[in-house]
Design an enzyme around this catalytic site. Structure first.
Site, short mmCIF file in Angstrom:
data_model
loop_
_atom_site.label_atom_id
_atom_site.label_comp_id
_atom_site.label_asym_id
_atom_site.label_seq_id
_atom_site.Cartn_x
_atom_site.Cartn_y
_atom_site.Cartn_z
N TYR A 87 -0.42 -11.27 7.99
CA TYR A 87 0.22 -9.97 7.82
C TYR A 87 1.14 -9.61 8.99
O TYR A 87 1.79 -8.56 8.95
CB TYR A 87 -0.84 -8.87 7.70
CG TYR A 87 -1.81 -9.05 6.56
CD1 TYR A 87 -1.41 -8.86 5.24
CD2 TYR A 87 -3.14 -9.41 6.80
CE1 TYR A 87 -2.30 -9.02 4.19
CE2 TYR A 87 -4.04 -9.58 5.76
CZ TYR A 87 -3.62 -9.39 4.46
OH TYR A 87 -4.50 -9.55 3.42
N HIS A 134 4.66 -3.58 6.32
CA HIS A 134 3.55 -2.63 6.48
C HIS A 134 3.00 -2.65 7.90
O HIS A 134 2.26 -1.73 8.29
CB HIS A 134 2.45 -3.00 5.49
CG HIS A 134 1.78 -1.83 4.84
ND1 HIS A 134 2.32 -0.57 4.77
CD2 HIS A 134 0.56 -1.74 4.21
CE1 HIS A 134 1.50 0.24 4.12
NE2 HIS A 134 0.43 -0.43 3.78
N PHE A 146 -8.27 -2.87 8.44
CA PHE A 146 -7.29 -2.89 7.36
C PHE A 146 -6.77 -1.48 7.15
O PHE A 146 -7.42 -0.49 7.45
CB PHE A 146 -7.83 -3.51 6.07
CG PHE A 146 -7.96 -5.01 6.18
CD1 PHE A 146 -6.87 -5.84 5.93
CD2 PHE A 146 -9.17 -5.59 6.56
CE1 PHE A 146 -6.97 -7.22 6.05
CE2 PHE A 146 -9.28 -6.97 6.68
CZ PHE A 146 -8.18 -7.78 6.43
N ASN A 193 -6.18 0.75 4.85
CA ASN A 193 -6.76 1.85 4.08
C ASN A 193 -7.95 2.51 4.76
O ASN A 193 -8.42 3.56 4.30
CB ASN A 193 -7.17 1.35 2.70
CG ASN A 193 -5.98 0.93 1.86
OD1 ASN A 193 -4.84 0.96 2.32
ND2 ASN A 193 -6.24 0.53 0.63
N ASN A 235 -1.57 5.07 2.45
CA ASN A 235 -3.03 5.02 2.45
C ASN A 235 -3.63 5.08 3.85
O ASN A 235 -4.73 5.62 4.03
CB ASN A 235 -3.51 3.75 1.73
CG ASN A 235 -3.27 3.82 0.23
OD1 ASN A 235 -3.31 4.90 -0.36
ND2 ASN A 235 -3.01 2.68 -0.39
#
Length: 250
Positions: A14, A19, A64, A66, A112
Site C-alpha cells: 500500500y 490513500h 488499517f 477504517n 472512512n
C-alpha cells in the site's frame, strides 16, 4: 504537545497508494526534522520531536484506515490531549491533485478513516473540533471507480507535484505548531504555483486583465452603431407630408 497523524494502510503493498498520502506526509516531516526513531506504540508507528519549540508526536496508525481512530484515541488519552491538539493528514477525492485545505471540525466527507476518528473523538472535550489537513488526489469521475482508484498507486507523472507538495508541507510544519493555518495554506499554494491562475493552470497577470481589450461586437451591431441617422427635413412640403404619414403632431 501537537499530535500529527498521517493516515494510510500498513504494508509495502500500500506504500505508494493514493490513500496513503497521509503516511507519505508524515514520513517527509520525519525526514526533514529531528525526531526519535520510529517505534511501535498505541497500535501505531510513532516518533517524537520538537518543532519551533513545540513538542510534536508523529503517528501513523497501523490498524488499517477504517480503524484509525482506535490508535489516535489511545495516544491522545495517554498524553491527556484534546482535539485542539490534533492534526490529521489524509487524502481528499474532491480536491484536484496538489491542492491542500485545512479546516477545524466538519464531517468525514465519506472518508472512512475520518469516520473512525470522529467516533473516537466523541469521548473527548471538544469532540470533533480537530484540524483536518486534506491533500487533493483528484476524483476518478465515477463512484464505482473510487475504491480501486484510492488503492491504486500514484502514476509516475504525479511524482513532480507530489514531491513538491510533500516537501512544502514538511518545510512549513512549524506554522502548524503555531496554529497559523491560513499562512500555512498560503505558503503551500505558493510552493505549488497556485498564484493568479485561470482554470487549466494558465497563470494570469492582473495588470494584463486590466488592459484587456473590450469584448468584440458582432458585425451587425457594429454596422448599426456606425450607420448615419437619416436627414429628415424639419419644414417645407416634404416635412408636412412626413408628419401626416407618421402621425407626428406639433
Amino acid at each position: 504537545m501537537l499530535l500529527i497523524a498521517g493516515l494510510g494502510n500498513p504494508g509495502p503493498q500500500y506504500a505508494h497508494n493514493r490513500h496513503n498520502i497521509g503516511f507519505m506526509a508524515a514520513d517527509e516531516i520525519f525526514r526533514r526534522h529531528r525526531f526519535s526513531n520510529w517505534q511501535k506504540k498505541f497500535q501505531a508507528e510513532i516518533a517524537d520531536g520538537v518543532i519551533d519549540g513545540e513538542k510534536v508526536l508523529l503517528v501513523k496508525p497501523q490498524t488499517f484506515m477504517n480503524l484509525s481512530g482506535q490508535s489516535i484515541g489511545e495516544a491522545m488519552r495517554f498524553y491527556k490531549l484534546t482535539p485542539a491538539d490534533l492534526v490529521v493528514i489524509y487524502d481528499e477525492l474532491d480536491l484536484v491533485p496538489g491542492k491542500l485545505r485545512i479546516k477545524t471540525g466538519g464531517g468525514p466527507g465519506g472518508h472512512n478513516g475520518i469516520k473512525s476518528i470522529d467516533a473516537h473523538m466523541q469521548s473527548f472535550p471538544g469532540g470533533q473540533n480537530y484540524r483536518r489537513m486534506r491533500l487533493g488526489i483528484g476524483h476518478p469521475g465515477a463512484k464505482e471507480l473510487v475504491h480501486n482508484y484510492v488503492l491504486g498507486d500514484f502514476a509516475k507523472a504525479d511524482n513532480e507535484w507530489l514531491d513538491t507538495l510533500m516537501g512544502a508541507v514538511a518545510d512549513n510544519v512549524a506554522m502548524l505548531a503555531r496554529r497559523e493555518d491560513n499562512s500555512f495554506m498560503n505558503r503551500i499554494a505558493l510552493a505549488m504555483g497556485d498564484g493568479n491562475q485561470r482554470p487549466g493552470g494558465v497563470k494570469t497577470d492582473p495588470a494584463q486583465l486590466e488592459k484587456a481589450p473590450p469584448k468584440a461586437q458582432s458585425h451587425i451591431r457594429q454596422a448599426r452603431q456606425n450607420q448615419k441617422k437619416p436627414n429628415i427635413p424639419e419644414s417645407g412640403p416634404m416635412a408636412e407630408m412626413l408628419k401626416k404619414l407618421l402621425g407626428k403632431k406639433d
